[in-house]
Design a protein around this motif. Structure first.
Motif: not given
Length: 884
Positions: A799-802, A828-829, A834-836, A845-849
């Motif tokens: 999570r820190q690497m995010l 966090d994901i 915001v950074l992309c 969005d697909r990763q979150i899904a």
């Protein structure tokens, strides 16, 4: 890129972030249900020239700019409709300080009292809205000047500079725009249909080299010699995604001229030498000579420079200034494994874009195959002419295989307006899938007609916008064919033919019958039976030495039957599509004897590979002995690799020892990395072979790296941990070997290896980012095997690497957290978006899904277990009651 012009480039995907994310569509359609259709913009008011004055502060990631854009009116409708407004893309600028009219006194307006001043402008953080005092008149040109400031753009410019974490990091900035990212630092209409000539002026420290599109106008020292003013200009019109700047402390190699076009190569002086540049790019002049002849068109631009920098994202065909990710800059050891099959091929790909994409610019993104499929296909043509027919045939096999793999996840037309993001179009349908279709057209028309049509196409539309219909009409003009049916099925349609074959020989009748059936029909996916499939079948009669060929004709159900009469003896060999004209997959087992003959004697690579696959599928000792016999006798490296791949897929007790023998017997550096990568599964025989393989002194970086990862997959920490930990300290070129060692550690599963990886990742910015990228992936793998308290610690570090400054590392963390089902990381994901740039949001969005689905599955499983437990308790109560 790609390779991801060429960010999704089929060769680059092995190393670059876009390729690491191909699983984004797993179990999903290409586009979301609410995806809209996209169209090219109107060009009533059209920017036609950009003059940019840029002041760059590389350490602080600042750009101060003044950009003057010339805008012309193309329509009478302007005056009637009152067109006097234009929107510029300008995302997240720190400030827009002024927007003013810069039109010369001698206005191009016919009316002397015409007011070209800016009456109003506003900036909302994404768009700059400009309104003039009066409407444009037809053919009138106005100039508008924007003064602005950009600070730490999230994309579009890649900055690098030494810092406390990495004092040797190179000092440079390189632009990276595809598909819609120029807008993050340059006010422009960020669309391929909008093309401008350019004049770019830099002010940068005098010690740095400043590069841009076009020809060098001047270099002048200013401010007492502390700064240098450099001006580049491009007279050909250029879309925003192909505008390029590169400023930095570069090492340089000049490599002469071909037909008046100079070649120079650049990379970070802190990292690379002139020898590295020569090793990497030395084929460039030869490639240009070959390409000019092949396409019967002169090179369209005044120079061909190539510059490599960190995190460019593959390779990118900016007009006259191609950018490369510096992970492709080679030393001699690297070159032995990757020069022919990867680096030279990427070089060809990007130069091909000078014609397909740069000189002829796509009207809009749905026509991207006119650049990416073409650049990919030209790679194959180079391999064919430079290294021989077998290289092209192997390339065709690999293209088809990559495309087929993606079709297992989703199918889409090659040309489609419906997508979530233009970036998503740059997939394996576009690169290899489209390249295979171009090859089909070449074989259908014949070389003479095809290449004459391509030469005419390039001449006719040089400097213009093109769409798929323009290309189709040129082919039709030169061939006389009506290609509408072909394009409807193969370009605007979905999927590809999947063929299943049957064979029967009747000695009594003297007849051979071969049946073919299309099995791909899927109404839900919109895949039908292919009508254009003029497939040829060849039988070889050993007793007469004759080859007989017949063409299959498919009925409306996708079935065909081919008969050969007067056959006195069972054929020795059968080849389906012997001249490799068509794209299809094939299941065809005519028997062990015919497959053995095909593997041994077929003159084409594809038939030999298909035979190997069928023999491995049979899996008997006699069938596998045939494969074993090809270790020494198969001369082409690609067939040996695919025999190993077939053995690896089936993983039987009989096939695995043969795979191990292939690994140990292989000496070709083109094949060694591929075969080592096929040994990434747990098996005692493979473990022994990998340990023996790693003892070889002459292994290349990638062969050793893949072998180390495979060693880790044996999950034997007592045997291999010490060796892998030592290999993580390998200091060879670009940490290629150490990367594989870290990936290997990630598969050992034990706590000590987990602690090594945790410690490595926690160093964060103190390491080279691509090494960290691999470490993050390895940490995610090993975290899954840890007890709850350590798993929690691993997830915390991921999570820190995010929050890491490089997107590549952030993406590895996202993938890791998703694979771990870390529902606690969802917010966090989401915050990473915001950074992309928005083109990356659909993937997030697909990763979150996927993370939510994993959570839902866990809840469902828990509910099921609770229900089962309740049932057991109920039965226990009932039994207790009965006993009472």
């Amino acid at each position: 890129m790609p390779r991801s012009c060429c960010h999704a480039h089929s060769r680059i995907v092995k190393e670059q972030d876009h390729g690491q994310l191909q699983h984004q569509y797993k179990g999903r359609d290409f586009a979301k249900p609410d995806a809209r259709k996209h169209y090219a913009p109107h060009l009533i008011l059209e920017p036609v020239h950009i003059e940019a004055h840029l002041r760059l502060d590389i350490p602080n990631k600042h750009v101060r700019g003044n950009v003057t854009t010339s805008v012309v009116c193309n329509s009478l409708a302007s005056k009637e409709s009152g067109y006097r407004s234009l929107e510029f893309d300008a995302v997240n600028f720190a400030s827009v300080e002024s927007v003013t009219d810069a039109t010369e006194t001698s206005s191009t307006s016919p009316s002397s009292d015409h007011d070209s001043s800016v009456s109003e402008w506003r900036y909302d953080g994404r768009k700059l809205y400009v309104t003039w005092a009066s409407p444009f008149e037809l053919d009138e040109t106005r100039r508008i000047s924007v003064t602005y400031h950009v600070r730490e753009p999230i994309t579009g410019l890649v900055f690098s500079s030494p810092d406390g974490h990495q004092p040797s990091r190179p000092l440079l900035v390189i632009s990276d725009h595809e598909t819609e990212r120029a807008r993050y630092w340059l006010p422009c209409v960020d669309n391929p249909a909008v093309r401008t000539t350019l004049r770019i002026q830099f002010e940068a420290p005098a010690s740095l080299t400043a590069l841009a599109n076009g020809a060098l106008e001047s270099e002048t020292l200013v401010e007492d010699g502390k700064y240098k003013r450099t001006i580049w200009s491009l007279s050909q019109r250029c879309p925003s995604y192909l505008i390029c700047i590169a400023v930095g402390d570069f090492v340089r190699v000049d490599d002469g001229e071909v037909n008046g076009v100079p070649f120079s190569y650049f990379a970070a002086a802190a990292t690379f030498s002139q020898d590295n540049l020569r090793t990497t790019f030395s084929a460039t002049p030869e490639i240009q000579r070959w390409m000019v002849k092949k396409l019967s068109n002169p090179f369209p631009f005044p120079k061909y420079y190539q510059v490599a920098g960190p995190f460019v994202g593959g390779a990118m065909e900016n007009i006259s200034l191609t950018t490369w990710d510096d992970s492709f800059v080679m030393d001699e050891t690297y070159a032995k494994e990757m020069r022919i099959s990867t680096i030279d091929a990427i070089n060809v790909h990007e130069m091909a874009h000078s014609y397909f994409g740069d000189s002829l610019v796509i009207r809009h993104f749905e026509h991207a195959w006119l650049k990416e499929s073409w650049a990919t296909y030209i790679e194959g043509c180079w391999l064919e002419d430079k290294h021989g027919q077998e290289f092209l045939e192997y390339e065709l096999f690999q293209w088809a295989n990559a495309y087929f793999g993606e079709c297992n996840t989703y199918v889409r037309p090659i040309v489609t307006r419906t997508y979530d993001s233009s970036w998503n179009l740059f997939d394996r349908h576009l690169y290899p899938g489209g390249a295979c279709r171009l090859h089909m057209l070449r074989r259908h028309l014949g070389d003479q007609i095809f290449w004459a049509a391509i030469s005419d196409y390039l001449k006719t539309y040089q400097g213009e916008l093109v769409d798929t219909d323009d290309f189709k009409k040129k082919l039709e003009k030169h061939s006389g064919y009506n290609l509408t049916a072909f394009f409807e099925e193969w370009v605007y349609g979905r999927g590809y033919p999947k063929l299943k074959g049957s064979f029967n020989y009747s000695a009594e009748k003297g007849e051979v019958k071969i049946g073919l059936e299309q099995t791909q029909k899927d109404d839900k996916k919109g895949v039908g039976v292919f009508e254009y499939l003029p497939i040829e079948v060849e039988i070889f009669e050993e007793d007469t030495g004759k080859k007989r060929v017949a063409r299959a004709v498919f009925d409306e159900k996708g079935k065909a039957s081919i008969s050969f009469g007067g056959v006195t003896k069972k054929p020795a060999m059968i080849r389906i599509d012997p001249n490799n004209k068509l794209l299809f997959s094939l299941e065809f087992n005519p028997g062990l004897d015919l497959l053995s003959n095909a593997l041994r004697d077929a003159p084409d690579v594809l038939t030999r590979i298909r035979a190997a696959n069928e023999l491995a599928k049979i899996g008997s000792r006699p069938a596998l002995d045939v494969l074993l016999g090809r270790i020494e006798t198969e001369k082409f490296f690609g067939v040996r690799v695919q025999i190993a791949a077939a053995l690896s897929r089936h993983k039987t007790g009989l096939s695995i020892p043969i795979l191990a023998k292939f690994l140990l017997a292989e000496s070709d550096p083109l094949a060694q990395p591929e075969i080592a990568s096929l040994c990434h599964f747990k098996d005692k025989t493979i473990a022994s072979a990998l340990r023996e393989f790693l003892k070889k002194d002459d292994l290349g970086y990638f062969a050793r790296s893949h072998a180390l990862e495979g060693l880790g997959r044996q999950a034997d920490p007592e045997q291999d941990r010490e060796y892998l930990v030592a290999a993580t300290q390998d200091k060879s070129f670009r940490h290629f070997v150490a990367r594989g060692a870290y990936l290997g550690l990630g598969h050992l599963r034990d706590q000590k290896s987990f602690e090594v990886l945790l410690s490595a990742v926690e160093k964060g910015e103190d390491q080279e980012e691509r090494l960290l990228f691999r470490q993050v992936g390895a940490l995610a793998n090993i975290t899954a095997w840890q007890p709850p308290h350590l798993k929690k610690e691993g997830i915390s570090v991921l999570r820190q690497m995010l929050r890491y400054p490089r997107q590549l590392v952030r993406n590895a963390a996202i993938i890791g957290l998703t694979s771990l089902g870390a529902a606690e990381a969802e917010e966090d994901i989401e915050a990473v978006k915001v950074l992309c740039p928005p083109q990356d949001h659909p993937w997030i969005d697909r990763q979150i899904a996927a993370l939510r689905r994993a959570g839902d599955d866990s809840v469902s499983r828990l509910k099921t277990e609770i229900e089962k437990l309740n049932d057991r308790l109920k039965k226990l109560e009932e039994n207790t009651a009965r006993s009472d």
